[in-house]
Write a protein that holds these residues in place. Structure first.
Motif, PDB file in Angstrom:
ATOM      1  N   GLY A 127      21.017  31.700  10.915  1.00  0.00           N
ATOM      2  CA  GLY A 127      21.578  33.050  11.009  1.00  0.00           C
ATOM      3  C   GLY A 127      20.414  34.011  11.036  1.00  0.00           C
ATOM      4  N   ALA A 128      19.205  33.716  10.430  1.00  0.00           N
ATOM      5  CA  ALA A 128      18.099  34.348  10.451  1.00  0.00           C
ATOM      6  C   ALA A 128      16.661  33.368  10.558  1.00  0.00           C
ATOM      7  N   PRO A 129      15.839  33.771  10.991  1.00  0.00           N
ATOM      8  CA  PRO A 129      14.518  32.776  11.145  1.00  0.00           C
ATOM      9  C   PRO A 129      14.243  32.262   9.737  1.00  0.00           C
ATOM     10  N   CYS A 130      13.950  31.017   9.820  1.00  0.00           N
ATOM     11  CA  CYS A 130      13.715  30.075   8.469  1.00  0.00           C
ATOM     12  C   CYS A 130      12.644  28.920   8.989  1.00  0.00           C
ATOM     13  N   ALA A 131      11.869  28.601   7.860  1.00  0.00           N
ATOM     14  CA  ALA A 131      10.961  27.744   7.831  1.00  0.00           C
ATOM     15  C   ALA A 131      11.105  26.507   6.682  1.00  0.00           C
ATOM     16  N   LEU A 132      10.912  25.378   7.172  1.00  0.00           N
ATOM     17  CA  LEU A 132      11.113  24.275   6.100  1.00  0.00           C
ATOM     18  C   LEU A 132       9.761  23.317   6.398  1.00  0.00           C
ATOM     19  N   GLY A 133       9.223  23.184   5.287  1.00  0.00           N
ATOM     20  CA  GLY A 133       7.997  22.414   5.454  1.00  0.00           C
ATOM     21  C   GLY A 133       7.731  21.351   4.107  1.00  0.00           C
ATOM     22  N   LEU A 134       7.103  20.255   4.677  1.00  0.00           N
ATOM     23  CA  LEU A 134       6.395  19.271   3.578  1.00  0.00           C
ATOM     24  C   LEU A 134       5.111  19.087   3.597  1.00  0.00           C
ATOM     25  N   ARG A 135       4.624  19.222   2.238  1.00  0.00           N
ATOM     26  CA  ARG A 135       3.195  19.037   2.366  1.00  0.00           C
ATOM     27  C   ARG A 135       2.884  17.857   1.492  1.00  0.00           C
ATOM     28  N   LEU A 136       1.807  17.278   1.715  1.00  0.00           N
ATOM     29  CA  LEU A 136       1.291  16.027   0.987  1.00  0.00           C
ATOM     30  C   LEU A 136      -0.132  16.019   0.773  1.00  0.00           C
ATOM     31  N   GLY A 137      -0.663  15.994  -0.337  1.00  0.00           N
ATOM     32  CA  GLY A 137      -1.932  16.050  -0.753  1.00  0.00           C
ATOM     33  C   GLY A 137      -2.531  14.708  -0.413  1.00  0.00           C
ATOM     34  N   ALA A 138      -2.124  13.602  -0.527  1.00  0.00           N
ATOM     35  CA  ALA A 138      -2.808  12.299  -0.174  1.00  0.00           C
ATOM     36  C   ALA A 138      -1.782  11.251  -0.199  1.00  0.00           C
ATOM     37  N   ALA A 139      -1.623  10.123   0.294  1.00  0.00           N
ATOM     38  CA  ALA A 139      -1.102   9.040   0.323  1.00  0.00           C
ATOM     39  C   ALA A 139      -1.734   7.709   0.811  1.00  0.00           C
ATOM     40  N   HIS A 140      -1.542   6.867  -0.137  1.00  0.00           N
ATOM     41  CA  HIS A 140      -2.580   5.621   0.004  1.00  0.00           C
ATOM     42  C   HIS A 140      -1.502   4.299   0.058  1.00  0.00           C
ATOM     43  N   VAL A 141      -1.510   3.535   1.027  1.00  0.00           N
ATOM     44  CA  VAL A 141      -1.016   2.264   0.921  1.00  0.00           C
ATOM     45  C   VAL A 141      -1.883   1.000   0.997  1.00  0.00           C
ATOM     46  N   LYS A 142      -1.578  -0.005   0.213  1.00  0.00           N
ATOM     47  CA  LYS A 142      -2.655  -0.828   0.094  1.00  0.00           C
ATOM     48  C   LYS A 142      -1.807  -2.215  -0.392  1.00  0.00           C
ATOM     49  N   SER A 143      -2.503  -3.447  -0.033  1.00  0.00           N
ATOM     50  CA  SER A 143      -1.936  -4.605  -0.494  1.00  0.00           C
ATOM     51  C   SER A 143      -2.416  -5.114  -1.790  1.00  0.00           C
ATOM     52  N   VAL A 144      -1.448  -5.573  -2.814  1.00  0.00           N
ATOM     53  CA  VAL A 144      -1.718  -5.840  -4.174  1.00  0.00           C
ATOM     54  C   VAL A 144      -1.016  -7.091  -4.376  1.00  0.00           C
ATOM     55  N   ASP A 145      -1.746  -7.712  -5.699  1.00  0.00           N
ATOM     56  CA  ASP A 145      -1.421  -9.077  -6.229  1.00  0.00           C
ATOM     57  C   ASP A 145      -0.239  -8.957  -7.003  1.00  0.00           C
ATOM     58  N   ALA A 146       0.080  -9.771  -7.641  1.00  0.00           N
ATOM     59  CA  ALA A 146       1.571 -10.059  -8.607  1.00  0.00           C
ATOM     60  C   ALA A 146       1.209  -9.076  -9.683  1.00  0.00           C
ATOM     61  N   GLN A 147       0.320  -8.741 -10.202  1.00  0.00           N
ATOM     62  CA  GLN A 147       0.227  -7.724 -11.128  1.00  0.00           C
ATOM     63  C   GLN A 147      -0.217  -6.326 -10.753  1.00  0.00           C
ATOM     64  N   GLY A 148      -0.215  -5.879  -9.483  1.00  0.00           N
ATOM     65  CA  GLY A 148      -0.134  -4.791  -8.929  1.00  0.00           C
ATOM     66  C   GLY A 148      -1.711  -4.260  -8.754  1.00  0.00           C
ATOM     67  N   ARG A 149      -2.419  -5.080  -8.716  1.00  0.00           N
ATOM     68  CA  ARG A 149      -3.952  -4.631  -8.673  1.00  0.00           C
ATOM     69  C   ARG A 149      -4.257  -4.958  -7.106  1.00  0.00           C
ATOM     70  N   ALA A 150      -4.851  -3.792  -6.593  1.00  0.00           N
ATOM     71  CA  ALA A 150      -5.298  -3.863  -5.308  1.00  0.00           C
ATOM     72  C   ALA A 150      -6.269  -5.058  -4.998  1.00  0.00           C
ATOM     73  N   ARG A 151      -5.888  -6.119  -3.958  1.00  0.00           N
ATOM     74  CA  ARG A 151      -6.760  -7.120  -3.637  1.00  0.00           C
ATOM     75  C   ARG A 151      -6.568  -7.534  -2.300  1.00  0.00           C
ATOM     76  N   PHE A 152      -7.467  -8.353  -1.684  1.00  0.00           N
ATOM     77  CA  PHE A 152      -7.540  -8.855  -0.467  1.00  0.00           C
ATOM     78  C   PHE A 152      -6.338 -10.151  -0.671  1.00  0.00           C
ATOM     79  N   VAL A 153      -5.264 -10.009  -0.384  1.00  0.00           N
ATOM     80  CA  VAL A 153      -4.272 -11.072  -0.538  1.00  0.00           C
ATOM     81  C   VAL A 153      -4.176 -12.193   0.626  1.00  0.00           C
ATOM     82  N   GLU A 154      -4.121 -13.403   0.106  1.00  0.00           N
ATOM     83  CA  GLU A 154      -3.848 -14.453   1.044  1.00  0.00           C
ATOM     84  C   GLU A 154      -2.512 -14.955   0.682  1.00  0.00           C
ATOM     85  N   ARG A 155      -1.753 -14.605   1.557  1.00  0.00           N
ATOM     86  CA  ARG A 155      -0.013 -14.878   1.164  1.00  0.00           C
ATOM     87  C   ARG A 155       0.225 -16.225   1.684  1.00  0.00           C
ATOM     88  N   ALA A 156       0.958 -16.840   1.016  1.00  0.00           N
ATOM     89  CA  ALA A 156       1.090 -18.194   1.310  1.00  0.00           C
ATOM     90  C   ALA A 156       2.676 -18.096   2.271  1.00  0.00           C
TER      91      ALA A 156
END
Length: 299
Positions: free
Chosen positions: A173-202
């Motif tokens: 009915g009137a102009p509007c603006a919808l927005g998403l902001r994100l400071g940072a996102a990081h995706v990494k592989s981890v081991d069984a304990q949740g620690r960042a590792r170079f994982v060699e998957r079986a």
């Protein structure tokens, strides 16, 4: 190694070319050979989001993409990909004003989205390119399809500074603006304990991924918003995004955001640990594609 460098350049050209303009394939290939790819001041294609959302990109910018490939330690260190300052201004699709080329582009994007929903496109591309490079790979005994799969599974992805803004002047009915902001996102592989590792998957085992989010927020401005789409050109829109990013990062989340009437979701941070099923070829025929949330922590 030549076949792997060519493969990396081909994947970047294929994936990035769908979303940004002005990529130089030759320069990209040379940068991959050096082990460090830096792309700056990229512009998003107007149809970049059509395969994901039915919106038109009025203006879109990626400040910098950095990809580091540790060729000498490829089997033990991850490939890192960083996207900085991703700013997108979107608006509703107005199909009545489309040109024939725009209509054809939208149809193509919808078709590609359906194909990606049915198949793992990047995986299929990898398999085709690997088959084409089999002869070269056979001559280089230190690299194989197994190594390539291990490298892909250990890619570390970071997005720093994301702002997606949708402005609507016609459907509401009137102009509007919808927005998403994100400071940072990081995706990494981890081991069984949740620690960042170079994982060699079986073979047949799941891949564990850790997603870390910082300052994720949503806003809805329906009270006489200042519309970026009314600015004179793309350069002015880009400056407005940069100014907004600086002001937003300086805000005190506990005070300023609480008083912001446009805020729908105050900035939050968190960690998600997921297990992703092994590739289909390594699983029993009856096994389904799955991603299992192992642990979530929100701040």
């Amino acid at each position: 190694m030549p076949w792997l460098a060519d493969l990396t350049a081909a994947i970047l050209q294929r994936v990035l070319g769908r979303y940004v303009t002005g990529l130089d394939g030759r320069s990209l290939k040379l940068a991959v050979w050096s082990g460090r790819v830096v792309l700056e001041r990229l512009t998003l294609r107007p149809d970049a989001l059509l395969g994901l959302l039915p919106v038109h990109v009025r203006a879109g910018f990626v400040g910098r993409i950095v990809m580091v490939v540790p060729w000498h330690k490829l089997g033990t260190l991850p490939v890192t990909v960083e996207l900085h300052d991703v700013h997108v201004l979107a608006s509703p699709l107005n199909e009545e004003l489309w040109t024939d080329e725009q209509e054809a582009a939208y149809g193509w994007a919808q078709k590609q989205a359906k194909l990606r929903a049915r198949e793992h496109e990047v995986q299929a591309l990898l398999e085709r390119l690997l088959a084409r490079s089999a002869a070269d790979a056979a001559e280089d005994g230190s690299f194989s399809a197994t190594l390539l799969a291990r490298v892909v599974e250990n890619v570390h992805l970071s997005v720093v500074g994301l702002h997606v803004r949708y402005e609507d002047r016609t459907n509401a009915g009137a102009p509007c603006a919808l927005g998403l902001r994100l400071g940072a996102a990081h995706v990494k592989s981890v081991d069984a304990q949740g620690r960042a590792r170079f994982v060699e998957r079986a073979p047949g085992a799941a891949v564990r991924k850790l997603l870390e989010l910082s300052k994720l927020s949503l806003y809805l401005d329906a009270e006489h918003p200042t519309l970026l789409s009314e600015l004179p050109d793309a350069a002015a829109i880009e400056r407005a995004f940069r100014d907004d990013a600086e002001a937003w990062l300086e805000k005190d989340a506990s005070a300023t955001e609480a008083a912001d009437a446009a805020s729908v979701l105050r900035p939050l941070s968190g960690r998600l640990l997921c297990e992703i099923a092994a590739p289909r070829r390594e699983r029993p025929a009856a096994a389904a594609d799955a991603a299992t949330l192992v642990r979530a922590q929100v701040e």
